[in-house]
Scaffold this motif. Structure first.
Motif, PDB file in Angstrom:
ATOM      1  N   PRO A  47       0.802  -1.229   0.000  1.00  0.00           N
ATOM      2  CA  PRO A  47       0.000   0.000   0.000  1.00  0.00           C
ATOM      3  C   PRO A  47       0.839   1.285   0.000  1.00  0.00           C
ATOM      4  N   LEU A  48       2.083   1.187   0.426  1.00  0.00           N
ATOM      5  CA  LEU A  48       2.936   2.374   0.510  1.00  0.00           C
ATOM      6  C   LEU A  48       4.129   2.339  -0.443  1.00  0.00           C
ATOM      7  N   TYR A  49       4.153   1.392  -1.364  1.00  0.00           N
ATOM      8  CA  TYR A  49       5.297   1.279  -2.265  1.00  0.00           C
ATOM      9  C   TYR A  49       4.847   0.755  -3.623  1.00  0.00           C
ATOM     10  N   SER A  50       5.072   1.550  -4.661  1.00  0.00           N
ATOM     11  CA  SER A  50       4.814   1.148  -6.042  1.00  0.00           C
ATOM     12  C   SER A  50       6.013   1.530  -6.882  1.00  0.00           C
ATOM     13  N   LEU A  51       6.120   0.879  -8.031  1.00  0.00           N
ATOM     14  CA  LEU A  51       7.201   1.228  -8.935  1.00  0.00           C
ATOM     15  C   LEU A  51       6.669   1.359 -10.351  1.00  0.00           C
ATOM     16  N   ALA A  52       7.318   2.218 -11.106  1.00  0.00           N
ATOM     17  CA  ALA A  52       7.044   2.354 -12.530  1.00  0.00           C
ATOM     18  C   ALA A  52       8.234   1.746 -13.249  1.00  0.00           C
ATOM     19  N   PHE A  53       7.975   1.120 -14.412  1.00  0.00           N
ATOM     20  CA  PHE A  53       9.078   0.517 -15.137  1.00  0.00           C
ATOM     21  C   PHE A  53       8.963   0.758 -16.627  1.00  0.00           C
ATOM     22  N   PHE A  54      10.114   0.640 -17.285  1.00  0.00           N
ATOM     23  CA  PHE A  54      10.223   0.828 -18.728  1.00  0.00           C
ATOM     24  C   PHE A  54      11.242  -0.206 -19.208  1.00  0.00           C
ATOM     25  N   VAL A  55      10.803  -1.165 -20.017  1.00  0.00           N
ATOM     26  CA  VAL A  55      11.683  -2.201 -20.538  1.00  0.00           C
ATOM     27  C   VAL A  55      12.255  -1.721 -21.865  1.00  0.00           C
ATOM     28  N   VAL A  56      13.574  -1.707 -21.957  1.00  0.00           N
ATOM     29  CA  VAL A  56      14.260  -1.260 -23.171  1.00  0.00           C
ATOM     30  C   VAL A  56      15.276  -2.306 -23.605  1.00  0.00           C
ATOM     31  N   GLU A  57      15.615  -2.278 -24.874  1.00  0.00           N
ATOM     32  CA  GLU A  57      16.671  -3.144 -25.361  1.00  0.00           C
ATOM     33  C   GLU A  57      18.001  -2.615 -24.846  1.00  0.00           C
ATOM     34  N   LYS A  58      18.928  -3.526 -24.635  1.00  0.00           N
ATOM     35  CA  LYS A  58      20.216  -3.175 -24.040  1.00  0.00           C
ATOM     36  C   LYS A  58      20.916  -2.048 -24.802  1.00  0.00           C
ATOM     37  N   GLU A  59      20.818  -2.061 -26.123  1.00  0.00           N
ATOM     38  CA  GLU A  59      21.492  -1.031 -26.917  1.00  0.00           C
ATOM     39  C   GLU A  59      20.887   0.361 -26.703  1.00  0.00           C
ATOM     40  N   ASN A  60      19.614   0.449 -26.313  1.00  0.00           N
ATOM     41  CA  ASN A  60      18.963   1.735 -26.070  1.00  0.00           C
ATOM     42  C   ASN A  60      19.110   2.211 -24.629  1.00  0.00           C
ATOM     43  N   MET A  61      19.544   1.327 -23.740  1.00  0.00           N
ATOM     44  CA  MET A  61      19.581   1.644 -22.320  1.00  0.00           C
ATOM     45  C   MET A  61      20.396   2.872 -21.964  1.00  0.00           C
ATOM     46  N   PRO A  62      21.622   3.066 -22.467  1.00  0.00           N
ATOM     47  CA  PRO A  62      22.393   4.239 -22.042  1.00  0.00           C
ATOM     48  C   PRO A  62      21.688   5.569 -22.336  1.00  0.00           C
ATOM     49  N   ALA A  63      21.089   5.697 -23.511  1.00  0.00           N
ATOM     50  CA  ALA A  63      20.417   6.946 -23.866  1.00  0.00           C
ATOM     51  C   ALA A  63      19.189   7.175 -22.990  1.00  0.00           C
ATOM     52  N   ARG A  65      18.596   5.801 -19.994  1.00  0.00           N
ATOM     53  CA  ARG A  65      19.074   6.008 -18.619  1.00  0.00           C
ATOM     54  C   ARG A  65      19.529   7.442 -18.396  1.00  0.00           C
ATOM     55  N   ASP A  66      20.315   7.965 -19.325  1.00  0.00           N
ATOM     56  CA  ASP A  66      20.837   9.317 -19.170  1.00  0.00           C
ATOM     57  C   ASP A  66      19.739  10.373 -19.264  1.00  0.00           C
ATOM     58  N   ALA A  67      18.729  10.119 -20.086  1.00  0.00           N
ATOM     59  CA  ALA A  67      17.643  11.085 -20.255  1.00  0.00           C
ATOM     60  C   ALA A  67      16.636  11.039 -19.104  1.00  0.00           C
ATOM     61  N   LEU A  68      16.332   9.842 -18.590  1.00  0.00           N
ATOM     62  CA  LEU A  68      15.241   9.685 -17.632  1.00  0.00           C
ATOM     63  C   LEU A  68      15.674   9.383 -16.203  1.00  0.00           C
ATOM     64  N   ARG A  69      16.926   9.034 -16.002  1.00  0.00           N
ATOM     65  CA  ARG A  69      17.516   8.823 -14.685  1.00  0.00           C
ATOM     66  C   ARG A  69      16.705   7.889 -13.771  1.00  0.00           C
ATOM     67  N   PRO A  70      16.583   6.626 -14.156  1.00  0.00           N
ATOM     68  CA  PRO A  70      15.872   5.671 -13.289  1.00  0.00           C
ATOM     69  C   PRO A  70      16.632   5.450 -11.992  1.00  0.00           C
ATOM     70  N   HIS A  71      15.922   4.930 -11.004  1.00  0.00           N
ATOM     71  CA  HIS A  71      16.545   4.641  -9.715  1.00  0.00           C
ATOM     72  C   HIS A  71      17.416   3.388  -9.770  1.00  0.00           C
ATOM     73  N   ARG A  72      17.013   2.447 -10.643  1.00  0.00           N
ATOM     74  CA  ARG A  72      17.761   1.204 -10.758  1.00  0.00           C
ATOM     75  C   ARG A  72      17.330   0.472 -12.018  1.00  0.00           C
ATOM     76  N   GLY A  73      17.995  -0.622 -12.311  1.00  0.00           N
ATOM     77  CA  GLY A  73      17.652  -1.417 -13.469  1.00  0.00           C
ATOM     78  C   GLY A  73      18.021  -2.870 -13.237  1.00  0.00           C
ATOM     79  N   GLU A  74      17.413  -3.752 -14.051  1.00  0.00           N
ATOM     80  CA  GLU A  74      17.734  -5.173 -13.934  1.00  0.00           C
ATOM     81  C   GLU A  74      17.547  -5.839 -15.292  1.00  0.00           C
ATOM     82  N   TYR A  75      18.379  -6.843 -15.543  1.00  0.00           N
ATOM     83  CA  TYR A  75      18.219  -7.637 -16.772  1.00  0.00           C
ATOM     84  C   TYR A  75      16.963  -8.482 -16.647  1.00  0.00           C
TER      85      TYR A  75
END
Length: 77
Positions: A47-63, A65-75
């Motif tokens: 009830p007090l914790y939710s997350l938003a996510f965006f799945v991207v291909e590995k080749e797109n991840m750096p761009a 990540r740098d633009a949107l600054r996620p808190h973390r990521g996982e394969y």
């Protein structure tokens, strides 16, 4: 192709609503940059914790990540 789930954590009484709103911005970014906007979503962890996510291909991840600054990521499989 390897995929990475970029994650933004939200905590507090309004966490779920904030995560849902954040996904709207993720979809806008995906659309503006020609990325798969269906690879976004919200997961309610408690009830007090939710997350938003965006799945991207590995080749797109750096761009993204740098633009949107996620808190973390996982394969993902």
């Amino acid at each position: 192709m390897d995929k990475i789930k970029l994650i933004w954590d939200f905590r507090g009484a309004d966490a779920h609503q904030i995560a849902e709103h954040h996904v709207k911005h993720l979809k806008e970014y995906a659309s503006a940059n020609g990325l798969n906007e269906h690879a976004t979503g919200v997961e309610k962890q408690s009830p007090l914790y939710s997350l938003a996510f965006f799945v991207v291909e590995k080749e797109n991840m750096p761009a993204v990540r740098d633009a949107l600054r996620p808190h973390r990521g996982e394969y993902i499989d």
